[in-house]
Design a protein around this motif. Structure first.
Motif, PDB file in Angstrom:
ATOM      1  N   LEU A  43       0.804  -1.226   0.000  1.00 41.97           N
ATOM      2  CA  LEU A  43       0.000   0.000   0.000  1.00 41.97           C
ATOM      3  C   LEU A  43       0.836   1.276   0.000  1.00 41.97           C
ATOM      4  CD1 LEU A  43      -2.714  -1.031   2.642  1.00 41.97           C
ATOM      5  CD2 LEU A  43      -2.568  -1.636   0.229  1.00 41.97           C
ATOM      6  N   GLY A  44       2.013   1.205  -0.603  1.00 44.60           N
ATOM      7  CA  GLY A  44       2.874   2.383  -0.669  1.00 44.60           C
ATOM      8  C   GLY A  44       3.852   2.477   0.475  1.00 44.60           C
ATOM      9  N   LEU A  45       3.758   1.575   1.444  1.00 47.97           N
ATOM     10  CA  LEU A  45       4.669   1.576   2.580  1.00 47.97           C
ATOM     11  C   LEU A  45       5.960   0.844   2.217  1.00 47.97           C
ATOM     12  CD1 LEU A  45       4.972   2.200   5.681  1.00 47.97           C
ATOM     13  CD2 LEU A  45       4.218  -0.169   6.049  1.00 47.97           C
ATOM     14  N   GLU A  46       7.080   1.392   2.641  1.00 49.07           N
ATOM     15  CA  GLU A  46       8.376   0.728   2.528  1.00 49.07           C
ATOM     16  C   GLU A  46       8.836   0.418   3.945  1.00 49.07           C
ATOM     17  OE1 GLU A  46      11.007   3.181   0.260  1.00 49.07           O
ATOM     18  OE2 GLU A  46       9.563   3.426  -1.383  1.00 49.07           O
ATOM     19  N   PRO A  47       8.483  -0.752   4.443  1.00 44.57           N
ATOM     20  CA  PRO A  47       8.730  -1.050   5.860  1.00 44.57           C
ATOM     21  C   PRO A  47      10.212  -1.096   6.195  1.00 44.57           C
ATOM     22  CG  PRO A  47       7.975  -3.012   4.691  1.00 44.57           C
ATOM     23  CD  PRO A  47       7.819  -1.872   3.746  1.00 44.57           C
ATOM     24  N   GLU A  48      10.520  -0.670   7.404  1.00 46.27           N
ATOM     25  CA  GLU A  48      11.899  -0.694   7.877  1.00 46.27           C
ATOM     26  C   GLU A  48      12.275  -2.058   8.436  1.00 46.27           C
ATOM     27  OE1 GLU A  48      11.908   2.425  10.719  1.00 46.27           O
ATOM     28  OE2 GLU A  48      11.964   4.033   9.214  1.00 46.27           O
ATOM     29  N   GLY A 180     -16.411   6.466  -7.675  1.00 48.38           N
ATOM     30  CA  GLY A 180     -15.013   6.230  -7.372  1.00 48.38           C
ATOM     31  C   GLY A 180     -14.697   4.758  -7.351  1.00 48.38           C
ATOM     32  N   ALA A 181     -13.415   4.479  -7.459  1.00 46.82           N
ATOM     33  CA  ALA A 181     -12.962   3.102  -7.536  1.00 46.82           C
ATOM     34  C   ALA A 181     -12.573   2.574  -6.165  1.00 46.82           C
ATOM     35  CB  ALA A 181     -11.756   3.025  -8.471  1.00 46.82           C
ATOM     36  N   HIS A 182     -12.747   1.278  -6.002  1.00 44.63           N
ATOM     37  CA  HIS A 182     -12.191   0.596  -4.842  1.00 44.63           C
ATOM     38  C   HIS A 182     -10.714   0.348  -5.146  1.00 44.63           C
ATOM     39  CE1 HIS A 182     -11.847  -3.428  -2.435  1.00 44.63           C
ATOM     40  NE2 HIS A 182     -11.181  -2.427  -1.856  1.00 44.63           N
ATOM     41  N   THR A 183      -9.852   1.013  -4.425  1.00 47.61           N
ATOM     42  CA  THR A 183      -8.431   0.864  -4.676  1.00 47.61           C
ATOM     43  C   THR A 183      -7.644   0.939  -3.384  1.00 47.61           C
ATOM     44  OG1 THR A 183      -6.503   1.790  -5.818  1.00 47.61           O
ATOM     45  CG2 THR A 183      -8.192   3.354  -5.119  1.00 47.61           C
ATOM     46  N   HIS A 184      -6.579   0.154  -3.304  1.00 52.47           N
ATOM     47  CA  HIS A 184      -5.652   0.217  -2.178  1.00 52.47           C
ATOM     48  C   HIS A 184      -4.378   0.954  -2.578  1.00 52.47           C
ATOM     49  CE1 HIS A 184      -7.440  -3.482   0.125  1.00 52.47           C
ATOM     50  NE2 HIS A 184      -8.342  -2.552  -0.152  1.00 52.47           N
ATOM     51  N   SER A 185      -4.349   1.514  -3.747  1.00 48.92           N
ATOM     52  CA  SER A 185      -3.144   2.136  -4.288  1.00 48.92           C
ATOM     53  C   SER A 185      -2.780   3.418  -3.540  1.00 48.92           C
ATOM     54  CB  SER A 185      -3.358   2.464  -5.770  1.00 48.92           C
ATOM     55  OG  SER A 185      -2.264   3.219  -6.268  1.00 48.92           O
ATOM     56  N   PRO A 186      -1.474   3.688  -3.359  1.00 49.10           N
ATOM     57  CA  PRO A 186      -1.037   4.968  -2.796  1.00 49.10           C
ATOM     58  C   PRO A 186      -0.979   6.080  -3.836  1.00 49.10           C
ATOM     59  CG  PRO A 186       0.878   3.620  -3.256  1.00 49.10           C
ATOM     60  CD  PRO A 186      -0.337   2.763  -3.578  1.00 49.10           C
ATOM     61  N   LEU A 187      -1.202   5.763  -5.104  1.00 45.37           N
ATOM     62  CA  LEU A 187      -1.047   6.766  -6.153  1.00 45.37           C
ATOM     63  C   LEU A 187      -2.027   7.929  -6.028  1.00 45.37           C
ATOM     64  CD1 LEU A 187      -0.303   4.431  -9.207  1.00 45.37           C
ATOM     65  CD2 LEU A 187       1.312   5.711  -7.787  1.00 45.37           C
TER      66      LEU A 187
END
Length: 274
Positions: A43-48, A180-187
């Motif tokens: 979901l756009g996260l870059e985990p540490e 609107g769309a169902h989206t999990h995108s971070p865009l």
């Protein structure tokens, strides 16, 4: 006014928490995909952290109340309603501080057909309290990967809430039609923030939403609070790593009217009732 006890009972009766529609199989599958850093679930996260599947299961048991037993691999998933109520209290407290300080707020959802009414009520209350509810435009469109390939979407706002709408979609932009769309995108949130920056406008002091909206904002350093389902480990990893201030565990697929008691509870706790 909805009390904590009344809210807890409603959460269980409406299956917003307690036994939920999300299956244990789906949750475990998505924990595995997150451990493999599949962008569909990060979901756009870059985990540490490393966040292997076993560690994710322990985290989700702690934050959501799902079973910590890896041998439980089937059936309905469970969200502890006490976790939901406690997180809603923290969510309301942060909203109340935002209203008191009159900071600019950006709201957005990837679940407009279920959660738009929840966020629209928050947007109206924050605006009435003197917060600027941001609606920065972005005219170039957003190309979002879907199960049918990459599709162009347009960032639009409904009652102050950002949604990603298919570029070919028509019809009025109203909360009732929930376009609107169902989206999990971070865009979409990246587009909204880029639009604000390009126009020399105000950037949010707080982002409120779900999935890609809050994980994407948190990854970019914006404070974010919002909602996550038991099969959305990225939201709770982001909270654990400090990218999201508050993550509320709940089923995000029930009927939209079932979230109204949550709205009333949050607005009352935040001293934002209209």
């Amino acid at each position: 006014m909805v009390s904590a006890g009344e809210l807890r009972a409603h959460l269980v009766a409406a299956r917003v928490a307690g036994r939920v529609a999300t299956s244990r199989e789906e949750s475990l599958r998505r924990y595995g995909l997150f451990a493999a850093r599949d962008p569909r679930v990060t979901l756009g996260l870059e985990p540490e952290g490393e966040w292997g599947a076993a560690e994710l299961l322990r985290l989700m048991a702690d934050r959501c109340g799902v079973s910590a037993d890896p041998r439980e691999t089937s059936g309905e998933d469970v969200i502890d309603p006490d976790c939901t109520v406690a997180a809603l209290d923290a969510f309301a407290e942060r909203l109340g501080r935002a209203a008191h300080d009159r900071i600019p707020v950006l709201l957005g959802t990837g679940h407009p057909h279920r959660l738009l009414g929840f966020y629209a009520s928050l947007a109206a209350a924050l605006s009435a309290a003197g917060c600027v509810v941001l609606t920065p435009s972005y005219v170039r469109g957003v190309d979002i990967p879907t199960e049918f390939g990459v599709r162009r979407h347009i960032l639009r706002y409904v009652a102050g809430v950002a949604v990603a709408r298919p570029a070919e979609g028509g019809g009025p932009l109203t909360p009732e039609s929930a376009p609107g769309a169902h989206t999990h995108s971070p865009l979409p949130v990246r587009a909204a923030l880029a639009g604000a920056a390009e126009q020399g406008g105000v950037l949010p002091g707080l982002v409120v939403g779900d999935h890609g909206f809050i994980c994407g904002a948190g990854q970019l350093g914006f404070e974010a609070i919002g909602l996550g389902d038991s099969d959305d480990p990225a939201v709770f990893v982001a909270e654990a790593e400090g990218r999201i201030s508050v993550a509320v565990p709940l089923d995000d697929t029930v009927r939209s009217d079932y979230y109204r008691p949550l709205t009333r509870y949050v607005l009352n706790r935040a001293w934002l009732s209209q």
